[in-house]
Structures are given as structure tokens and as C-alpha cells.
Design an enzyme around this catalytic site. Structure first.
Site: not given
Ligand code: SF4
Length: 353
Positions: A19, A32, A38, A75-77, A115, A133, A203, A300
Site C-alpha cells: 500500500w 488503513e 493491527t 482480525l477483530g473489530y 484520520y 494517529d 527534540c 478493547s
Molecule cells: S529524539 Fe527520541 S524521542 Fe525525540 S523524536 Fe527522536 S526518537 Fe523520538
């Protein structure tokens, strides 16, 4: 720029998945829906089987519901499979079999939420709708140090805005796929390799040392315990099935006659219930062949505790009239939930005798 780095990473690291190589909205849609909740490893074979049998909207729309469910079995759901079928029919009837490309129209299709609609229109037509997501929540919460719980209205809004903000609208489809793939493969829930990450220098969660605490979730959903007592009734070479109805789990799937209780019971207690008397009314010579107890099945928000009784009956009474009577050797023709498969696997080989 985040999007450029992401897409560059994606081109080098993306998984070789069917896909990912197409912009066919039908294929994107099926993948999707099938891969929500899954793992790809589990969903992959299902996807291939499903799209081989139903390669386009029309073939799915024209298939009997039982066959669609059979291809989804395990697969469930299961409401997802039913919704796929309903939506395929609508696309054929209302749009001449052509998948709509307008976001609002796609969103109006049964079983397609924000989504999935964003994924379909961005990947198929490069429309600037950002997907959010579980993977995207994780990456964004960490990258931008967002501690707003993702399961609140405020959190959903904040993350949707953030996702839209970092999107490069000229490459919407690729950007969305890159972000999801990065969350699935690199910025994983536990112990991501932050040191070598392409975003290590920017980050915020890595800088603050709270990667493992993000994303934040507010509340835990209450789990409901249910007690299922199944009766695998054998009469001659036949057995009995029930097709589950609307308003509960597993709509449209098959099961053995069931008595559900709200607490654990032993056979003596079950025998005294009105449901048991109703089920076996008019039946004679009931003999328990075997029992499989304590089969636990987690869904769930629900935990099912199941017991299976295999019962031989010489004379079938009126209590069984509402059930489907089938040859025991034909069980494979019916779509069962995974819980029933656990039992069927255990007794395999004894059925057709
Ligand atoms: S530094 Fe670590 S927490 Fe931040 S985006 Fe990269 S993998 Fe994710």
C-alpha cells in the site's frame, strides 16, 4: 525543516509494503482500515488475501456479506469489515464506483473518520490534510514536548493544529506517510534510539529526559468482564450455530449457542438458569462429552471469560429451532471470532468424525 528531514528519512527507511507503492484510494482505504489496531506483520497476509479477492470497490460491493466477513475472520473489530462493505456499495451506487476525492465526502462515508479521510485524500491526491494517529501523537508530543493528554478534546485539537503546522503542503501524502512510519519504526514507544535520531538536536523530550513519559494519556477506560458459556452441540453429524446480531461485539459472525452471565458459574448453576432451560427445552439425553474452561480473551475494554461444553444430544427439542443446523464438517465455511477459533483449534480432528 522537519518535513524535509522526515521525508528524506522515509525514502531511505520505509518498509516495502504494497500500500506504499500505490495512490489507488481503494487500496489506501483498505490498508488503513485493516491496519488500525493491527500490527503490520499480522495484517499483511490479510491485506493480500482481501485485495486479491476484492481488488476494487465494485468487487467488494458485489460480494456477499458472509464472504467479506470470512476474509476478515481473525482480525477483530468486525464492524470495520461491515462498514467497508456498506461503503463500497454506496460508492458504487452513488458515485458510479469512483472513489470520491473530496475530503468532506470521504469523511461522510461509513467507517471513515478524520484520520482515514486525511490519509486517503493526502496519499491519493496529495491534498493538504494532516493525519494524526497513535504514531503521530507520539512523535509530535516528544519532538515538541507537548504534555497535553492526547485523549482529551484540548489535546486532540492541539495535536491536529501542530500536525497541520509542520506539514509541507506540496508533499502532503509523502509527509503524512513519513511521519507515521517514523513513529512506527524509529520513535517507538519504548527505548527509541534518541542519540542517533535525525531530530536529536531539536527534540524537546530528549533534551528534557522525559521521552518515556510522552505522550500523556489522561484516563484509563473501565474494563468490563463478561462470562460466556458456549454449547457445542453435536447431534448425529450435525452441530448448531448462531449468527450474532446488532449492538454488540462480533456482529454478523457465527458462534455456538451461548449463555452469557455477569459472574463465573459452574455447570450446576448454569443448568438452573432460564436461558439453559430455554436452550435445551424439549431436548433429550444430554451428555457432556468434554469441557474447555478458563479461556480468556481480551478485547478493547472487555475481558471475556469463556467455557466451552461439548454436548451430545440424541433428540433435539424446540429450544434449538432458532439456531442454524449445519454438518459439523462444514464449520470452516463460517466466519468465527478468534475466541471460537481457540476452541476449534483444540478440538480439531474430532469434528468430522
Ligand atoms: S529524539 Fe527520541 S524521542 Fe525525540 S523524536 Fe527522536 S526518537 Fe523520538
Amino acid at each position: 525543516m522537519i518535513s524535509v528531514k522526515l521525508r528524506d528519512w522515509y525514502q531511505k527507511n520505509k518498509r516495502d509494503l504494497p500500500w506504499r507503492k500505490t495512490d489507488d484510494p481503494y487500496i489506501i482505504w483498505i490498508s488503513e482500515i485493516m491496519l488500525q489496531q493491527t500490527r503490520v506483520a499480522q495484517g499483511y497476509d490479510y491485506f493480500l488475501r482481501f485485495t486479491e479477492r476484492f481488488p476494487d470497490v465494485r468487487s467488494l460491493a458485489e460480494a456477499p456479506e458472509d464472504e467479506v466477513m470470512k476474509h476478515w475472520e481473525g482480525l477483530g473489530y468486525y464492524s470495520r469489515a461491515r462498514n467497508l462493505h456498506v461503503t463500497a456499495k454506496r460508492i458504487v451506487e452513488e458515485f458510479g464506483g469512483i472513489f470520491p476525492s473530496d475530503y468532506e465526502t470521504v469523511l461522510s462515508l461509513k467507517g471513515i473518520g478524520e484520520y482515514t479521510a486525511a490519509a486517503i485524500v493526502s496519499i491519493s491526491w496529495n491534498k493538504p490534510y494532516a493525519v494524526v494517529d497513535g504514531n503521530v501523537y507520539r512523535v509530535l508530543s516528544r519532538l515538541f514536548g507537548v504534555e497535553t493528554p492526547i485523549d482529551t478534546g484540548k489535546g486532540k485539537k492541539e495535536f491536529a493544529e501542530l500536525a497541520a503546522h509542520i506539514m509541507d503542503v506540496k508533499h502532503a501524502g509523502e509527509h503524512n506517510q513519513a511521519l507515521m512510519e517514523f513513529g512506527a519504526l524509529y520513535c517507538i514507544p519504548r527505548n527509541p534510539d534518541c542519540e542517533s535520531c535525525i531530530f536529536a538536536d531539536r527534540c524537546l523530550a530528549y533534551a528534557k529526559g522525559n521521552v518515556s513519559q510522552l505522550p500523556v494519556k489522561q484516563g484509563k477506560t473501565k474494563v468490563r468482564h463478561r462470562y460466556f458459556y458456549y454449547f457445542h452441540i453435536l447431534s448425529g453429524r450435525d452441530t448448531f450455530l448462531n449468527r450474532r446480531g446488532k449492538g454488540d461485539i462480533w456482529e454478523g459472525l457465527y458462534e455456538f449457542p451461548l449463555i452469557e452471565t455477569d459472574r463465573k458459574m459452574d455447570f450446576v448453576e448454569i443448568e438452573q438458569t432460564a436461558a439453559f432451560r430455554q436452550l435445551f427445552s424439549g431436548s433429550l439425553h444430554l451428555e457432556i462429552n468434554s469441557t474447555l474452561t478458563d479461556v480468556k480473551h481480551v478485547l478493547s475494554h472487555q475481558i471475556l471469560h469463556a467455557v466451552f461444553f461439548q454436548i451430545r444430544l440424541d433428540c433435539i427439542g424446540e429450544g434449538m429451532e432458532d439456531y442454524l443446523r449445519i454438518p459439523s464438517g462444514n464449520l470452516d465455511d463460517y466466519a468465527f471470532p478468534r475466541l471460537l477459533h481457540i476452541y476449534l483449534e483444540k478440538i480439531k480432528g474430532n469434528l468430522a468424525k
